[in-house]
Structure formats: structure tokens, C-alpha cells
Scaffold this motif. Structure first.
Motif, PDB file in Angstrom:
ATOM      1  N   ILE A 232      -2.244  -2.130  -3.618  1.00 38.88           N
ATOM      2  CA  ILE A 232      -2.064  -2.554  -4.736  1.00 38.88           C
ATOM      3  C   ILE A 232      -1.674  -4.091  -5.370  1.00 38.88           C
TER       4      ILE A 232
ATOM      5  N   PHE B  53      -4.799   2.810 -11.128  1.00 40.67           N
ATOM      6  CA  PHE B  53      -4.179   1.338 -10.280  1.00 40.67           C
ATOM      7  C   PHE B  53      -5.201   0.737 -11.534  1.00 40.67           C
TER       8      PHE B  53
ATOM      9  N   LYS C 177      -8.599   3.346  -6.695  1.00 43.39           N
ATOM     10  CA  LYS C 177      -8.832   2.244  -7.682  1.00 43.39           C
ATOM     11  C   LYS C 177      -8.616   1.981  -9.575  1.00 43.39           C
TER      12      LYS C 177
ATOM     13  N   TYR D  99       0.851  -1.221  -0.066  1.00 42.81           N
ATOM     14  CA  TYR D  99       0.273  -0.187   0.236  1.00 42.81           C
ATOM     15  C   TYR D  99       1.021   1.351  -0.361  1.00 42.81           C
TER      16      TYR D  99
ATOM     17  N   ALA E 119      -6.255  -3.051  -8.155  1.00 44.33           N
ATOM     18  CA  ALA E 119      -6.193  -2.820  -6.762  1.00 44.33           C
ATOM     19  C   ALA E 119      -7.300  -3.056  -6.388  1.00 44.33           C
TER      20      ALA E 119
END
Length: 509
Positions: free
Chosen positions: A475, A305, A301, A270, A309
Motif C-alpha cells: 500500500i 486502493f 489494487k 501491507y 498500491a
């Protein structure tokens, strides 16, 4: 139903009831022997080491798992499995009796014995040894051999997680008396062929490896490519067959090649916003809560990412962890609540600098989102983007507001002990909570899993509500690989199957 003495020794635990099972049964069926692959880690430098105690980077961990074995090892479920240890038993979680596997040989032909393990573990206590896990090893009160293949570890206090602790790469076993690591001598799946720090590591198959039939590859070369784009280009061009730490933006490109695929591993990794309790306004409980409500977790999220995630709840235990507290109310983005808490904290118009860097993955973009939302809530943030080089030594934990980045830990005890305990060197926010510290010690001493889950659940609630850390998402770890490489599966403690892929994979090229 009670457990017999024999069952306890076979299972590897007494009261703790953690299933220490053989790990090598997880491999996919019908692997092939032979072939050579080249893999790329994130970094390579003249500080590269073949001494497991001194491993500092993921490339070191990968190298060490090729050359050495540990008493235990991590499974895909984050629980420890027996490895060089044939059995582990304790009735009080303080005194641990360990029986070693018979017939294991080091690369030079020497047979593994208890003195090797005693030497390997006690050396972490030497301040001059440079061990990266010396604070963790300080729990060792005494380690002594009680027979050729038997030893006893006595701890300074009860810790049910000793088997998981010993699965870390730093605790891999070396031969008694070893001091020269220019020619590393382990019991691992591969032998050293060449090692040039900052350039490459080449290993060849250990025909006498103690796991029957393994490993499968004849040779592996490990190199470091710091730049992610360059790593992906090397993979797609065929220069390497596996790369670690792929950016979510590169996933589509890799998959559309038709010849490559992704290994996605949910993890406890994280990036967090650190609010120091000694930083003035940042230590105000209402300011902390306001910042936590300011995080748009779904946006982080999705946009930062690309969906790779898992939503987090401002504490470091991910949802797939055995001790995750599922009934803790999820904190969501709420601008009105953020405004309320900022007003209650007496937030003024002064600009608050936030220190971010690409060294803390996603932190620069997270900071920009917080700056935009904060402006709507009367918060004046200034995002200071710092270079990755030197960020951890110069800026991490040095400012009232900054970002951190924490790699996965296999146990709740490890992450809580290293980052949230009042006296921890990496206590990022500088907070102190007596109740939390008492629960940490209580959880270590508790063998009953439902009770441990209850204790860790309360600790998650305390951190989420009272600690100055805001954790929006966990992550996923993303590794890219050539489809002809088989046998891969996720191990949540790190990329490349918890850095231990080498013994499990084979080549069907």
C-alpha cells in the motif's frame, strides 16, 4: 579494485559496501528560512512520549526526529546514510568501529561524545527501560568508548545491516545519564518549546544544528487527528498545512482544491491474510495455496486502493527493494487452481470465520471479496468485522484466519526477523521453517551484495510458497500538503518522509 583504509572510513563500511552518504544533499535548491506550519498525525494520547526508546506510534516517531539525531539515517533508496557517525567500519560484521562527528552540540550546549552514544544504545538492554526495540538491541554484546569521539560496538553475531538498524527512530541519541524527558535534550533540528501529551508538540528552530543551513522553518506544531476525514478537512480549511495517512478516496478532493497536493510514497506497508498453522484446516499447505490463488490482486489494487498500491506476491519484500527477487513467478487470481487446492486439502462445508477490522487497512473489503470468490470455489467464509479499538490485542494472531497489517521496514532482515523467524514474537502464522531460519542468519553475516540478494531471493520464495501469509498488494503511503510547503520527497520507511520531514522542508507562503 581494493579500497584503501581512508576510503573505507569515508564510505563508512568495510566489506559491506553500503553507500553511507550525506543525506542532506537531497534537498531541493534555494530553500527559504522562516515560517511556521502546523501538521497533523494520526493519533495523540496521554501516552505520547519524548523518549525515543519508547516511541510506539507514527506521531511519536515524527516528534523524535524533530528533537534528536541518530548515528545513521535512511535515504530515499532505503540505504543508510551517515549522520552523527562520521565513519563506520567493520571487517567481520561483528566488531564495528565508529567515529563521531566533531563539534555537534546538544540543545543545552553540551558537546556530543562517545559516552552519550554508549548510554543511548545500552539502555535498550534494560528490561525496566521500556524500550520498544529491546529484542533488536539484544544483538549488542558490548558497546564501549575508545576515545572522546570513538566507540566500538561488538555484536553477538555478524550483521551487515547494523547501520540500517541504527537509523530507526528508537536508536536516536540522547545525552548520557538522561532520565527526565519532560524537557527533552537532543542534537536534532528543533528544540522543544512545549509538549502536552494528547494535545500538541511545538518545536522551534535549532540555530546550532550540525547540518549547515538547516532546518528552515522557525516553528512547527504537531497535533493528532485520528479521523481521516477530519484530517483532510483540517488541511483544506488551512488549519494545518500537512496531514499523514490520507485515504485514496480523498486524493481527488485534495488535488481538485488547486492549493494542495499529495506526496505518494511507494512502501512496504501491507495488509495480509494470516492462516495459522495451528488452526486446523488453515495449516494445510493446499488450503494456504488455495487462499493465495483466491486473491484478485488487480481488483484489490484498483477498487480498494484506487491504484495507489503495488502488486505483491505473498512475501514481504516490495518490488523497489534492493533485494527484491524479480524472477519469482507472480501468483495471480485463479479460481480453478483455488478449487483444486481446496479439494486436495479436504475442505468441508463448515463455515470458517475470518476476523477483519478497519485497524488493518482494507481488510474488511478484502474479506468481502474473498467471501464472494470463495463461495464460487466451495469455500464458506464468514467475515467478522471487529472494532479497531483493541483489535491488535484481542484478535490479531488469536484466530485461525485473521488479517494483519505491517508497517514498512527498511531492511529485509528486520521484516523477516520480526514476522517470519520461527522464534519471533510476531510470527503471525506460527510457522517454523529451519531452512528459512538458517538463511536469515547467513544473510546477516554476508557482506557480498549479490550473494545476499541470492539468499534473500530464496527466502522470498520459501515464504511465498510455504508460509501461511497471503499478501496481495503493498500500500502506497499518502500524505496531503499545502503547495506552499516545499522540499518534500518520498522515503519508503514511512509517511512524512520516513517521519523525518522537519529538517528538510521550507515554507514559501
Amino acid at each position: 579494485m581494493g579500497l584503501s583504509r581512508r576510503t573505507l572510513l569515508t564510505a563508512g563500511m568495510a566489506a559491506s559496501a553500503l553507500p553511507l552518504l550525506p543525506a542532506w544533499g537531497q534537498a531541493a535548491p534555494q530553500p527559504r528560512t522562516g515560517g511556521r506550519i502546523r501538521v497533523a498525525g494520526m493519533s495523540s494520547s496521554t501516552a505520547d512520549t519524548t523518549d525515543p526508546a519508547k516511541g510506539a506510534l507514527s506521531t511519536d516517531y515524527i516528534r523524535h526526529h524533530m528533537l534528536y539525531s541518530g548515528l545513521t539515517e535512511y535515504g530515499a533508496d532505503l540505504r543508510p546514510r551517515l549522520a552523527l557517525a562520521e565513519a563506520m567500519e567493520s571487517s567481520d560484521q561483528i566488531t564495528w568501529r565508529i567515529k563521531l562527528r566533531d563539534g555537534v552540540r546538544f540543545h543545552d550546549g553540551k558537546r556530543l561524545n562517545a559516552e552519550d552514544v554508549v548510554f543511548s544504545l545500552t539502555r535498550h538492554l534494560d528490561p525496566a527501560g521500556g524500550s520498544k526495540v529491546r529484542p533488536i538491541a539484544s544483538q549488542f554484546a558490548e558497546i564501549r568508548a575508545t576515545g572522546p569521539l570513538d566507540l566500538t560496538i561488538t555484536l553477538t553475531g555478524p550483521n551487515v545491516d547494523l547501520p540500517a538498524m541504527l537509523a530507526q527512530s528508537h536508536f536516536l541519541i540522547i545525552a548520557a545519564g538522561a532520565k527526565d524527558f519532560s524537557r527533552p535534550n537532543g542534537t536534532g533540528p528543533y528544540r522543544i518549546k512545549s509538549f502536552v501529551p494528547g494535545v500538541s508538540t511545538i518545536v522551534t528552530r535549532n540555530e546550532d544544528f550540525w547540518k549547515p543551513g538547516k532546518p528552515y522553518l522557525d516553528e512547527i506544531e504537531l497535533i493528532g487527528i485520528p479521523d481521516e476525514v477530519s484530517r483532510v478537512n483540517a488541511l483544506l480549511s488551512g488549519d494545518v498545512q500537512m496531514v499523514i495517512a490520507v485515504n485514496p478516496r480523498s486524493i481527488r478532493r485534495i488535488r481538485e482544491s488547486g492549493t494542495h497536493e499529495m506526496l505518494e510514497t511507494p512502501s512496504g506497508l501491507y495488509t495480509n491474510l494470516i492462516m495459522r498453522v495451528d488452526g486446523g484446516i488453515t495449516g494445510n499447505p493446499d488450503f494456504m495455496l488455495g487462499m493465495k490463488y483466491l486473491f484478485d490482486r488487480e481488483l484489490v489494487k484498483r477498487a480498494l486502493f484506487r491504484g495507489s498500491a503495488i502488486i505483491a506476491n505473498d512475501h514481504p519484500i516490495p518490488p523497489f527493494h534492493p533485494f527484491f527477487r524479480a524472477d519469482l513467478p507472480q501468483r495471480n487470481f485463479d479460481l480453478d487452481r483455488a478449487k483444486y487446492h481446496f479439494a486436495k486439502a479436504g475442505l468441508g462445508p463448515a463455515r470458517l470465520p475470518v476476523y477483519a477490522s478497519t485497524a488493518a487497512e482494507g481488510s474488511v473489503d478484502m474479506g468481502s471479496v474473498l467471501q464472494e470468490y470463495g463461495a464460487r470455489a466451495g469455500l464458506n467464509l464468514a467475515i467478522n468485522r471487529m472494532p479497531a479499538d483493541g483489535y491488535w490485542s484481542t484478535h490479531w494472531m488469536k484466530h485461525p484466519l485473521s488479517f494483519g497489517n505491517t508497517n514498512p521496514r527498511a531492511t529485509a532482515d528486520l521484516v523477516f526477523s520480526q514476522f517470519y523467524k520461527s522464534t519471533a514474537a510476531w510470527n503471525e502464522t506460527g510457522w517454523k521453517n529451519e531452512r528459512f531460519d538458517r538463511l536469515l542468519l547467513e544473510a546477516r553475516a554476508t557482506a557480498d551484495e549479490p550473494l545476499r540478494a541470492q539468499i534473500y531471493g530464496e527466502m522470498q520464495e520459501i515464504v511465498s510458497n510455504h508460509c501461511g501469509t497471503a499478501i496481495p498488494v503493498f500500500i502506497n503511503l499518502m500524505d496531503g500538503y499545502d503547495k506552499r510547503l516545499k522540499g518534500l520527497y518520498p522515503v519508503p520507511v514511512g509517511g512524512f518522509m520516513g517521519y523525518a520531514f522537519a529538517e528538510h522542508v521550507w515554507w514559501e507562503g
